[in-house]
Each structure stands twice: as C-alpha cells, then as structure tokens.
Design an enzyme around this catalytic site. Structure first.
Site, PDB file in Angstrom:
ATOM      1  N   ASN A  36      36.336  12.378 -66.581  1.00  0.00           N
ATOM      2  CA  ASN A  36      36.737  12.814 -65.518  1.00  0.00           C
ATOM      3  C   ASN A  36      37.966  13.931 -65.533  1.00  0.00           C
ATOM      4  OD1 ASN A  36      36.258  13.295 -62.520  1.00  0.00           O
ATOM      5  ND2 ASN A  36      37.981  11.801 -62.198  1.00  0.00           N
ATOM      6  N   SER A 125      46.731   0.137 -56.728  1.00  0.00           N
ATOM      7  CA  SER A 125      46.688   0.981 -55.624  1.00  0.00           C
ATOM      8  C   SER A 125      47.050   0.256 -54.509  1.00  0.00           C
ATOM      9  CB  SER A 125      45.272   1.556 -55.607  1.00  0.00           C
ATOM     10  OG  SER A 125      44.946   2.019 -54.349  1.00  0.00           O
ATOM     11  N   TYR A 150      35.565  -0.124 -55.164  1.00  0.00           N
ATOM     12  CA  TYR A 150      36.998   0.306 -56.036  1.00  0.00           C
ATOM     13  C   TYR A 150      38.165  -0.440 -55.715  1.00  0.00           C
ATOM     14  CZ  TYR A 150      40.996   3.072 -57.065  1.00  0.00           C
ATOM     15  OH  TYR A 150      42.317   3.525 -57.436  1.00  0.00           O
ATOM     16  N   LYS A 154      40.768  -3.186 -58.399  1.00  0.00           N
ATOM     17  CA  LYS A 154      42.096  -3.195 -58.376  1.00  0.00           C
ATOM     18  C   LYS A 154      42.599  -4.674 -58.092  1.00  0.00           C
ATOM     19  CE  LYS A 154      42.698   0.896 -59.732  1.00  0.00           C
ATOM     20  NZ  LYS A 154      43.058   1.440 -61.084  1.00  0.00           N
ATOM     21  N   ASN A 200      39.409  13.612 -51.298  1.00  0.00           N
ATOM     22  CA  ASN A 200      40.834  13.554 -50.832  1.00  0.00           C
ATOM     23  C   ASN A 200      41.168  14.621 -49.858  1.00  0.00           C
ATOM     24  OD1 ASN A 200      40.829  11.906 -53.545  1.00  0.00           O
ATOM     25  ND2 ASN A 200      41.491  10.726 -51.863  1.00  0.00           N
ATOM     26  N   ARG A 295      36.351   8.376 -40.088  1.00  0.00           N
ATOM     27  CA  ARG A 295      35.604   8.095 -41.344  1.00  0.00           C
ATOM     28  C   ARG A 295      35.621   6.812 -41.541  1.00  0.00           C
ATOM     29  NH1 ARG A 295      37.954  10.517 -46.961  1.00  0.00           N
ATOM     30  NH2 ARG A 295      39.489   9.072 -46.379  1.00  0.00           N
TER      31      ARG A 295
HETATM   32  P1  NAD Z   1      41.681  10.730 -62.922  1.00  0.00           P
HETATM   33  O1  NAD Z   1      40.193  10.490 -62.808  1.00  0.00           O
HETATM   34  O2  NAD Z   1      42.390  12.128 -62.798  1.00  0.00           O
HETATM   35  O3  NAD Z   1      42.152  10.123 -64.253  1.00  0.00           O
HETATM   36  C1  NAD Z   1      41.578   8.985 -64.919  1.00  0.00           C
HETATM   37  C2  NAD Z   1      41.381   9.586 -66.491  1.00  0.00           C
HETATM   38  O4  NAD Z   1      40.679   8.277 -67.079  1.00  0.00           O
HETATM   39  C3  NAD Z   1      40.267  10.757 -66.561  1.00  0.00           C
HETATM   40  O5  NAD Z   1      40.956  11.472 -67.272  1.00  0.00           O
HETATM   41  C4  NAD Z   1      38.875   9.912 -67.195  1.00  0.00           C
HETATM   42  O6  NAD Z   1      38.454  10.926 -68.201  1.00  0.00           O
HETATM   43  C5  NAD Z   1      39.797   8.708 -67.780  1.00  0.00           C
HETATM   44  N1  NAD Z   1      38.816   7.766 -67.972  1.00  0.00           N
HETATM   45  C6  NAD Z   1      38.113   6.914 -67.050  1.00  0.00           C
HETATM   46  N2  NAD Z   1      37.626   5.739 -67.665  1.00  0.00           N
HETATM   47  C7  NAD Z   1      37.748   5.949 -68.998  1.00  0.00           C
HETATM   48  C8  NAD Z   1      37.304   5.171 -70.022  1.00  0.00           C
HETATM   49  N3  NAD Z   1      36.806   4.093 -70.027  1.00  0.00           N
HETATM   50  N4  NAD Z   1      37.554   5.636 -71.092  1.00  0.00           N
HETATM   51  C9  NAD Z   1      38.559   6.622 -71.511  1.00  0.00           C
HETATM   52  N5  NAD Z   1      38.968   7.539 -70.682  1.00  0.00           N
HETATM   53  C10 NAD Z   1      38.444   7.146 -69.153  1.00  0.00           C
HETATM   54  O7  NAD Z   1      42.405   9.591 -61.992  1.00  0.00           O
HETATM   55  P2  NAD Z   1      43.972   9.658 -61.542  1.00  0.00           P
HETATM   56  O8  NAD Z   1      44.182  10.069 -59.986  1.00  0.00           O
HETATM   57  O9  NAD Z   1      44.863  10.025 -62.576  1.00  0.00           O
HETATM   58  O10 NAD Z   1      44.161   7.918 -61.435  1.00  0.00           O
HETATM   59  C11 NAD Z   1      44.739   7.350 -62.517  1.00  0.00           C
HETATM   60  C12 NAD Z   1      44.941   5.761 -62.184  1.00  0.00           C
HETATM   61  O11 NAD Z   1      45.571   5.782 -60.904  1.00  0.00           O
HETATM   62  C13 NAD Z   1      43.356   5.250 -61.832  1.00  0.00           C
HETATM   63  O12 NAD Z   1      43.481   3.778 -62.186  1.00  0.00           O
HETATM   64  C14 NAD Z   1      43.338   5.230 -60.209  1.00  0.00           C
HETATM   65  O13 NAD Z   1      42.538   4.015 -59.867  1.00  0.00           O
HETATM   66  C15 NAD Z   1      44.689   4.807 -60.101  1.00  0.00           C
HETATM   67  N6  NAD Z   1      45.078   5.388 -58.564  1.00  0.00           N
HETATM   68  C16 NAD Z   1      44.771   6.667 -58.276  1.00  0.00           C
HETATM   69  C17 NAD Z   1      44.946   7.135 -57.135  1.00  0.00           C
HETATM   70  C18 NAD Z   1      44.716   8.711 -56.677  1.00  0.00           C
HETATM   71  O14 NAD Z   1      44.618   8.913 -55.416  1.00  0.00           O
HETATM   72  N7  NAD Z   1      44.638   9.559 -57.460  1.00  0.00           N
HETATM   73  C19 NAD Z   1      45.628   6.397 -56.014  1.00  0.00           C
HETATM   74  C20 NAD Z   1      45.955   4.892 -56.198  1.00  0.00           C
HETATM   75  C21 NAD Z   1      45.604   4.427 -57.830  1.00  0.00           C
HETATM   76  C1  WQD Z   2      43.930  10.614 -46.388  1.00  0.00           C
HETATM   77  C2  WQD Z   2      43.744  10.915 -44.917  1.00  0.00           C
HETATM   78  C3  WQD Z   2      41.568  10.801 -44.218  1.00  0.00           C
HETATM   79  C4  WQD Z   2      39.882  14.061 -45.997  1.00  0.00           C
HETATM   80  C5  WQD Z   2      42.282   7.171 -51.167  1.00  0.00           C
HETATM   81  C6  WQD Z   2      41.788   5.879 -51.343  1.00  0.00           C
HETATM   82  C7  WQD Z   2      42.967   5.104 -51.888  1.00  0.00           C
HETATM   83  C8  WQD Z   2      43.901   5.701 -52.917  1.00  0.00           C
HETATM   84  C9  WQD Z   2      44.226   6.985 -52.226  1.00  0.00           C
HETATM   85  C10 WQD Z   2      43.236   5.250 -54.964  1.00  0.00           C
HETATM   86  C11 WQD Z   2      42.919   9.963 -44.367  1.00  0.00           C
HETATM   87  C12 WQD Z   2      41.906  11.993 -43.814  1.00  0.00           C
HETATM   88  C13 WQD Z   2      40.692  13.005 -45.618  1.00  0.00           C
HETATM   89  C14 WQD Z   2      39.242  14.876 -45.140  1.00  0.00           C
HETATM   90  C15 WQD Z   2      40.557  13.978 -43.268  1.00  0.00           C
HETATM   91  N1  WQD Z   2      43.249   6.084 -54.050  1.00  0.00           N
HETATM   92  N2  WQD Z   2      41.220  12.978 -44.192  1.00  0.00           N
HETATM   93  N3  WQD Z   2      39.565  14.838 -43.796  1.00  0.00           N
HETATM   94  O1  WQD Z   2      41.742   7.489 -48.104  1.00  0.00           O
HETATM   95  O2  WQD Z   2      44.164   7.357 -47.650  1.00  0.00           O
HETATM   96  O3  WQD Z   2      43.125   6.845 -49.841  1.00  0.00           O
HETATM   97  O4  WQD Z   2      43.208   7.860 -51.718  1.00  0.00           O
HETATM   98  O5  WQD Z   2      43.395   4.131 -55.116  1.00  0.00           O
HETATM   99  O6  WQD Z   2      42.318   3.887 -52.442  1.00  0.00           O
HETATM  100  O7  WQD Z   2      41.157   5.318 -50.314  1.00  0.00           O
HETATM  101  O8  WQD Z   2      42.956   9.243 -49.136  1.00  0.00           O
HETATM  102  O9  WQD Z   2      42.956  11.733 -49.163  1.00  0.00           O
HETATM  103  O10 WQD Z   2      40.830  10.555 -48.887  1.00  0.00           O
HETATM  104  O11 WQD Z   2      42.512  10.665 -46.861  1.00  0.00           O
HETATM  105  O12 WQD Z   2      41.010  13.827 -42.309  1.00  0.00           O
HETATM  106  O13 WQD Z   2      38.353  15.795 -45.534  1.00  0.00           O
HETATM  107  O14 WQD Z   2      43.172  12.231 -44.645  1.00  0.00           O
HETATM  108  O15 WQD Z   2      41.007  10.126 -42.978  1.00  0.00           O
HETATM  109  O16 WQD Z   2      43.549   9.648 -43.134  1.00  0.00           O
HETATM  110  P1  WQD Z   2      43.067   7.827 -48.590  1.00  0.00           P
HETATM  111  P2  WQD Z   2      42.471  10.666 -48.560  1.00  0.00           P
END
Ligand code: NAD
Ligand code: WQD
Length: 342
Positions: A36, A125, A150, A154, A200, A295
């Site tokens: 990714n 998360s 998902y 976690k 997002n 949503r």
């Molecule tokens: P991302 O997808 O940008 O980064 C994840 C990276 O991990 C990618 O580069 C992907 O190629 C790599 N990857 C996934 N599975 C792999 C595997 N089995 N082996 C090797 N590489 C692998 O995601 P991110 O937004 O940087 O998220 C990072 C972490 O934070 C994740 O664990 C995600 O669940 C957590 N998280 C993200 C958010 C968010 O909104 N971005 C919010 C809360 C928690």
């Molecule tokens: C944010 C707000 C939507 C898109 C997600 C995961 C959560 C965590 C963080 C990983 C919400 C609104 C969104 C759009 C909108 N990730 N929205 N129009 O849902 O808070 O959290 O990312 O752990 O697990 O669920 O983030 O950015 O999708 O939404 O109105 O086209 O924006 O309803 O209120 P969310 P989001």
C-alpha cells in the site's frame, strides 16, 4: 539506542515517523513490501533525511524472511505499523484483515522472541472504543465493541499484546491509539497516498478542491452536534510521528515490565463542516460539497483525552487543523505536478 525495525515504514504514518526518528538520532530499518505504498515514498523519505535508509521489501508476516532481517540487522526495538486499514474493505473481506493484521503481529512476536528483542510500539486506533458517549475518551474507557472487522483486528492485537507481556515480564509494549491522522510533511515531499476513491475525509477534500472529484458528500448534517455534522479529532501526522520517538525513548527508560496504552489525538473535536471551511480559509480554495445521508457505521463524535500521553510521555500536539489542511493541500499539489510532468 540500537536499530529499530519499522514495519510499514513506507506507509503514511510510518514514513513520517522515520523522518522524526532520524531527526532525533534514532536508526530506523524499514520492513515494507509496498503493498500500500510506492517507491516514490522511499525516495522522498531519503530526500528529506538526506541519507539512504535500510529497506527490506518483504511481507512481515513471512516468518523466514523476517527472521533473516532480524539476523542481519540485529535490532533492539520494533515499531509495528504494517496492517491493512480500509474499514469498508474489511467488511467485504474480513479474512484478509484478520490474516494480515493479526497474523503479522503474531509472526513478529515470535521472531522478536527468538532474537531476544523486547521493546515494541504498536499502532492501534481509536476505533477500539466503538460508539461511545463518554467524551473525551480516556485510555480506560470501554473497548471491544468495534464497528468493523478492521476495528476488531486492533482489539484482538491489543489483547494479544497484553497476554504476551503478562507471560513475558521482559517484554515492554506501548500501544498507541491514533485518532484521525491527517496532513502531510510540510516539505510537500511525502504524504498520504490513497488508492482509488478516498474513503477518508481529508484526502477527499483535497481531491475535490483539485477538481479530481466532482464534489465532497458530507455524510449527514442531522447529528446532535454544533452544526449537525460528525465530530472527529484530526491530528497532524507530524505530531503523531513525534509521539513514536517519545514512546521508544520512554520504553527504553523503563526498569519494570510495561504494557501501556496511550491516546494520540489533539484533545479537540472538529466537525466535518469546520474541516471544510478551515480548508477553504487556509488555502483560499473552494471545496465543492453537498450534504448527503449519514454513512453506516459512523459514530457521532470521537475525540481524545490526552492527559496520559502528556503526563507520561511528555507529548503534546504543536500543529493545528489549519496546519494539517495547508500541508495536505501542498502535498496534493505535489502529486498533481508530478503527474503533469510524467
Ligand atoms: P498505510 O497503508 O499508509 O501504511 C501501512 C504500510 O504497511 C504500507 O506501506 C503497506 O505497504 C505496509 N504493509 C501492510 N501489510 C504489510 C505486510 N504484511 N508486510 C509488509 N508491509 C506491509 O497505513 P497508515 O495510515 O500509515 O497506518 C499505519 C498503521 O496505523 C496501521 O496499523 C493502521 O491500522 C494504523 N492506524 C491508521 C490510521 C489512519 O487513519 N491512517 C488510524 C489509526 C490507526
Ligand atoms: C471522518 C469524518 C465521516 C468522508 C477512520 C476509521 C478509523 C481510523 C481513522 C484507522 C466522518 C466524514 C468522510 C467523506 C464525510 N482509522 N466524511 N465525507 O471514519 O472517523 O475514521 O479513520 O484506524 O478506524 O474508521 O474517518 O476520514 O473516514 O471520516 O462526510 O467523503 O468525515 O462521516 O464524520 P473516520 P474518515
């Protein structure tokens, strides 16, 4: 401090964390198969830190390959970012999520055990809190009723870590619960790379403002909030990245066994419409939007109590939502310029 394996170090949060680690004098070793991400992130990362970084393009759920990386690099700590993270996809294909997110942590813990590596920072998360009306959420708020497969991965990973650390008193674990990470590096060189139509909010806003999407749909304006749209705690990815450096340093200082969880948010909630208007004001660009239905699965409001991370890690956010939206727009323009020149 010795080397730190950073699984998922080529991803959105991982790449920004590698920058902050290098700036703090730490030594990240990236493990990422780029499922990714893209090579451009690695090139951008190295441009920012002005050096090459060790990168192992392997699946971190592949025990033999990960074992070889540990053998070669001899790390003393790990940050485990690697996971699949698309909430909607996890509903359609839950086994992909249970397999990668839980499987890779399981494999990592086994390899760490074999090599005597005891310090781990894990990406959790705010999704583990599910739908709660106890706001702001603290680390002791109830968890376990996640809204998606998902989210459950976690919940399970956190429990796996609690159990593993109870059984191995030398294991020192920090679990970081991120709220809504947004923004990009202020250089405009690295940022989030959503594949296809973004789920997002902030990537959708930047793409709508850039004309790549017709309009943003605001998912509901009939919630009992100040303007009817949902409230979230949007945290700048650079602030988030810095917390990982402090978490690694905190772990290394612990004399006793540790398995601690920290919220990483700003402590302030903003509505969807506030995010749209802040983006427009900060960047002087209009965001075309319409109000649509709610949503499924969205919680009305979610924001963090950050007392524990401030008091224990000495961490607090420095950047604002406006900073994040300016940096996200800068990043969007970099992508557009790259596309135009290629
Ligand atoms: P991302 O997808 O940008 O980064 C994840 C990276 O991990 C990618 O580069 C992907 O190629 C790599 N990857 C996934 N599975 C792999 C595997 N089995 N082996 C090797 N590489 C692998 O995601 P991110 O937004 O940087 O998220 C990072 C972490 O934070 C994740 O664990 C995600 O669940 C957590 N998280 C993200 C958010 C968010 O909104 N971005 C919010 C809360 C928690
Ligand atoms: C944010 C707000 C939507 C898109 C997600 C995961 C959560 C965590 C963080 C990983 C919400 C609104 C969104 C759009 C909108 N990730 N929205 N129009 O849902 O808070 O959290 O990312 O752990 O697990 O669920 O983030 O950015 O999708 O939404 O109105 O086209 O924006 O309803 O209120 P969310 P989001």
């Amino acid at each position: 401090m010795g080397k730190t394996i950073v699984t998922g170090g080529a991803g959105f949060i991982g790449s920004h964390t590698c920058v902050e680690m290098v700036e703090a004098g730490l030594t990240p070793v990236i493990v990422d198969d780029l499922r990714n991400s893209e090579e451009r992130v690695l090139r951008g990362l190295e441009k920012i830190v002005e050096r090459t970084l060790p990168i192992h393009r392997i699946d971190c759920g592949d025990a033999d390959s990960l074992d070889k990386v540990f053998e070669q690099e001899k790390p003393t700590s790990v940050i485990h970012f690697a996971a699949d993270k698309a909430v909607g996809e996890s509903v359609r294909d839950p086994l992909k999520y249970y397999s990668n997110n839980i499987g890779s942590l399981f494999t990592l813990l086994r390899v760490m055990e074999k090599h005597g590596v005891k310090d781990l920072v894990f990406s959790s998360s705010c999704t583990v809190y599910g739908d709660t009306d106890q706001l702001p959420v603290t680390e002791t708020s109830p968890t376990g009723a996640a809204a998606s497969p998902y989210g459950y991965t976690k919940v399970v990973c956190e429990q796996m870590l609690r159990d593993a650390s109870a059984a191995d008193p030398l294991l020192r674990v920090v679990m970081l619960r991120y709220f809504n990470p947004v923004g990009a590096h202020p250089s405009g060189i690295i940022g989030e790379l959503p594949i296809g139509v973004p789920n997002n909010l902030i990537p959708f806003i930047t793409q709508a403002a850039a004309g790549l999407r017709d309009r943003l749909t605001v998912f509901g304006d009939d919630y009992p909030t100040r303007d009817g749209s949902c409230i979230r705690d949007y945290i700048h990815v650079v602030d988030l990245a810095k917390a990982h450096v402090l978490a690694l340093q905190w772990i290394a200082e612990q004399q006793a066994p540790a398995c601690e969880v920290f919220n990483l948010g700003t402590g302030t909630g903003n509505t969807v419409l506030e995010a749209v208007h802040t983006f427009e004001k900060e960047n002087g660009v209009k965001v075309p939007f319409v109000i649509g239905p709610r949503r499924a699965g969205d919680v009305m409001a979610m924001y963090a109590d950050t007392t524990k991370s401030r008091e224990v890690l000495g961490w607090s956010t420095k950047l604002t939502l406006a900073d994040a939206l300016r940096d996200a727009w800068h990043w969007q323009q970099t992508i557009a310029a790259d596309k135009a020149s290629s």
